[in-house]
Motif scaffolding. Structure first.
Motif, PDB file in Angstrom:
ATOM      1  N   ALA A  11     -18.619   8.426   1.063  1.00 44.85           N
ATOM      2  CA  ALA A  11     -18.338   8.094  -0.338  1.00 44.85           C
ATOM      3  C   ALA A  11     -17.192   8.937  -0.868  1.00 44.85           C
ATOM      4  CB  ALA A  11     -19.587   8.298  -1.185  1.00 44.85           C
ATOM      5  N   LEU A  12     -17.173  10.212  -0.505  1.00 43.24           N
ATOM      6  CA  LEU A  12     -16.079  11.084  -0.920  1.00 43.24           C
ATOM      7  C   LEU A  12     -14.760  10.622  -0.322  1.00 43.24           C
ATOM      8  CD1 LEU A  12     -15.113  13.693  -2.318  1.00 43.24           C
ATOM      9  CD2 LEU A  12     -15.634  14.867  -0.179  1.00 43.24           C
ATOM     10  N   PHE A  13     -14.756  10.303   0.966  1.00 43.59           N
ATOM     11  CA  PHE A  13     -13.542   9.839   1.626  1.00 43.59           C
ATOM     12  C   PHE A  13     -13.036   8.540   0.996  1.00 43.59           C
ATOM     13  CE2 PHE A  13     -11.410   7.416   5.018  1.00 43.59           C
ATOM     14  CZ  PHE A  13     -10.365   8.283   5.251  1.00 43.59           C
ATOM     15  N   ASN A  14     -13.940   7.612   0.716  1.00 45.24           N
ATOM     16  CA  ASN A  14     -13.538   6.345   0.102  1.00 45.24           C
ATOM     17  C   ASN A  14     -12.998   6.540  -1.315  1.00 45.24           C
ATOM     18  OD1 ASN A  14     -14.170   4.821   2.353  1.00 45.24           O
ATOM     19  ND2 ASN A  14     -16.274   4.436   1.688  1.00 45.24           N
ATOM     20  N   SER A  15     -13.595   7.441  -2.074  1.00 48.77           N
ATOM     21  CA  SER A  15     -13.098   7.679  -3.431  1.00 48.77           C
ATOM     22  C   SER A  15     -11.732   8.350  -3.407  1.00 48.77           C
ATOM     23  CB  SER A  15     -14.096   8.509  -4.234  1.00 48.77           C
ATOM     24  OG  SER A  15     -14.193   9.807  -3.704  1.00 48.77           O
ATOM     25  N   LEU A  16     -11.532   9.287  -2.470  1.00 51.93           N
ATOM     26  CA  LEU A  16     -10.221   9.928  -2.349  1.00 51.93           C
ATOM     27  C   LEU A  16      -9.155   8.935  -1.898  1.00 51.93           C
ATOM     28  CD1 LEU A  16     -11.106  13.369  -0.733  1.00 51.93           C
ATOM     29  CD2 LEU A  16     -10.306  12.942  -3.048  1.00 51.93           C
ATOM     30  N   ARG A  17      -9.523   8.048  -0.977  1.00 52.58           N
ATOM     31  CA  ARG A  17      -8.559   7.055  -0.495  1.00 52.58           C
ATOM     32  C   ARG A  17      -8.179   6.079  -1.594  1.00 52.58           C
ATOM     33  NH1 ARG A  17     -10.251   3.640   4.540  1.00 52.58           N
ATOM     34  NH2 ARG A  17     -11.605   2.763   2.948  1.00 52.58           N
ATOM     35  N   SER A  18      -9.145   5.638  -2.399  1.00 53.99           N
ATOM     36  CA  SER A  18      -8.832   4.708  -3.478  1.00 53.99           C
ATOM     37  C   SER A  18      -8.023   5.391  -4.575  1.00 53.99           C
ATOM     38  CB  SER A  18     -10.111   4.105  -4.052  1.00 53.99           C
ATOM     39  OG  SER A  18     -10.909   5.108  -4.649  1.00 53.99           O
ATOM     40  N   ALA A  19      -8.283   6.673  -4.827  1.00 55.90           N
ATOM     41  CA  ALA A  19      -7.502   7.395  -5.830  1.00 55.90           C
ATOM     42  C   ALA A  19      -6.075   7.632  -5.329  1.00 55.90           C
ATOM     43  CB  ALA A  19      -8.174   8.716  -6.169  1.00 55.90           C
ATOM     44  N   TYR A  20      -5.922   7.906  -4.043  1.00 55.35           N
ATOM     45  CA  TYR A  20      -4.584   8.143  -3.492  1.00 55.35           C
ATOM     46  C   TYR A  20      -3.773   6.856  -3.417  1.00 55.35           C
ATOM     47  CZ  TYR A  20      -0.959  10.379  -0.734  1.00 55.35           C
ATOM     48  OH  TYR A  20       0.243  10.879  -0.309  1.00 55.35           O
ATOM     49  N   ALA A  21      -4.446   5.725  -3.349  1.00 58.32           N
ATOM     50  CA  ALA A  21      -3.736   4.444  -3.316  1.00 58.32           C
ATOM     51  C   ALA A  21      -2.979   4.207  -4.617  1.00 58.32           C
ATOM     52  CB  ALA A  21      -4.714   3.309  -3.049  1.00 58.32           C
ATOM     53  N   LEU A  27       5.736  10.319  -4.800  1.00 59.69           N
ATOM     54  CA  LEU A  27       4.844  11.434  -4.496  1.00 59.69           C
ATOM     55  C   LEU A  27       4.293  11.335  -3.084  1.00 59.69           C
ATOM     56  CD1 LEU A  27       2.892  11.826  -7.855  1.00 59.69           C
ATOM     57  CD2 LEU A  27       4.900  13.057  -7.064  1.00 59.69           C
ATOM     58  N   LYS A  28       4.073  10.117  -2.608  1.00 64.75           N
ATOM     59  CA  LYS A  28       3.604   9.947  -1.232  1.00 64.75           C
ATOM     60  C   LYS A  28       4.667  10.389  -0.231  1.00 64.75           C
ATOM     61  CE  LYS A  28       0.367   6.197  -2.101  1.00 64.75           C
ATOM     62  NZ  LYS A  28       0.044   4.791  -1.841  1.00 64.75           N
ATOM     63  N   ILE A  29       5.928  10.141  -0.544  1.00 62.09           N
ATOM     64  CA  ILE A  29       7.025  10.566   0.332  1.00 62.09           C
ATOM     65  C   ILE A  29       7.094  12.090   0.376  1.00 62.09           C
ATOM     66  CG2 ILE A  29       9.537  10.581   0.582  1.00 62.09           C
ATOM     67  CD1 ILE A  29       9.483   7.693  -0.506  1.00 62.09           C
ATOM     68  N   ILE A  30       6.926  12.723  -0.770  1.00 61.35           N
ATOM     69  CA  ILE A  30       6.918  14.188  -0.803  1.00 61.35           C
ATOM     70  C   ILE A  30       5.729  14.722  -0.007  1.00 61.35           C
ATOM     71  CG2 ILE A  30       6.730  16.203  -2.314  1.00 61.35           C
ATOM     72  CD1 ILE A  30       8.244  14.588  -4.438  1.00 61.35           C
ATOM     73  N   ASP A  31       4.586  14.061  -0.118  1.00 61.09           N
ATOM     74  CA  ASP A  31       3.407  14.476   0.656  1.00 61.09           C
ATOM     75  C   ASP A  31       3.672  14.397   2.158  1.00 61.09           C
ATOM     76  OD1 ASP A  31       2.015  14.934  -1.671  1.00 61.09           O
ATOM     77  OD2 ASP A  31       0.945  13.018  -1.624  1.00 61.09           O
ATOM     78  N   LEU A  32       4.333  13.329   2.590  1.00 57.67           N
ATOM     79  CA  LEU A  32       4.680  13.201   4.012  1.00 57.67           C
ATOM     80  C   LEU A  32       5.623  14.316   4.462  1.00 57.67           C
ATOM     81  CD1 LEU A  32       5.106   9.351   4.449  1.00 57.67           C
ATOM     82  CD2 LEU A  32       3.340  10.812   5.422  1.00 57.67           C
ATOM     83  N   TYR A  33       6.554  14.677   3.600  1.00 54.39           N
ATOM     84  CA  TYR A  33       7.484  15.761   3.911  1.00 54.39           C
ATOM     85  C   TYR A  33       6.741  17.090   4.050  1.00 54.39           C
ATOM     86  CZ  TYR A  33      11.543  18.818   3.544  1.00 54.39           C
ATOM     87  OH  TYR A  33      12.491  19.766   3.786  1.00 54.39           O
TER      88      TYR A  33
END
Length: 115
Positions: A11-21, A27-33
């Motif tokens: 449940a935690l993983f799914n909530s984090l994934r939906s929030a990160y979507a 910001l996702k590009i910076i995270d990859l960097y």
């Protein structure tokens, strides 16, 4: 009891994934960097553990370069994030210029350290 913790973890993983979507693409590009910089530092430490650290200045310079770049990228992410109220008046171009200038200073210091 183990079944409950597995459900909680999922449940935690799914909530984090939906929030990160919902996170903006820049910001996702910076995270990859940041992930790339940290993984590069980890690979350098693993290489040093396997092969040895004869030119220790070079090893330190490489790891500190990766870690410093990751820290500066996290600072950039904080400044560019629209949900952060502290940097609301700071334009993203200014934040990126600060990031580039600080990276330039960081790498000049590292090159000087290498000798």
């Amino acid at each position: 009891m183990a079944r409950s913790t597995t459900k909680d973890a999922q449940a935690l993983f799914n909530s984090l994934r939906s929030a990160y979507a919902a996170t903006p693409t820049n910001l996702k590009i910076i995270d990859l960097y940041v992930i790339f910089a940290v993984l590069t530092a980890i690979m350098q430490v693993a290489y040093m553990a396997i092969v040895g650290s004869f030119p220790f200045n070079s090893f330190l310079s490489g790891v500190l370069s990766c870690v410093g770049t990751a820290v500066l990228a996290v600072c950039l992410r904080i400044q560019v994030n629209k949900e952060n109220k502290e940097f609301k008046d700071l334009p993203p171009e200014r934040a990126f210029a600060d990031f580039v200038l600080c990276n330039l200073v960081l790498h000049l210091v590292i090159m000087n350290f290498m000798g």
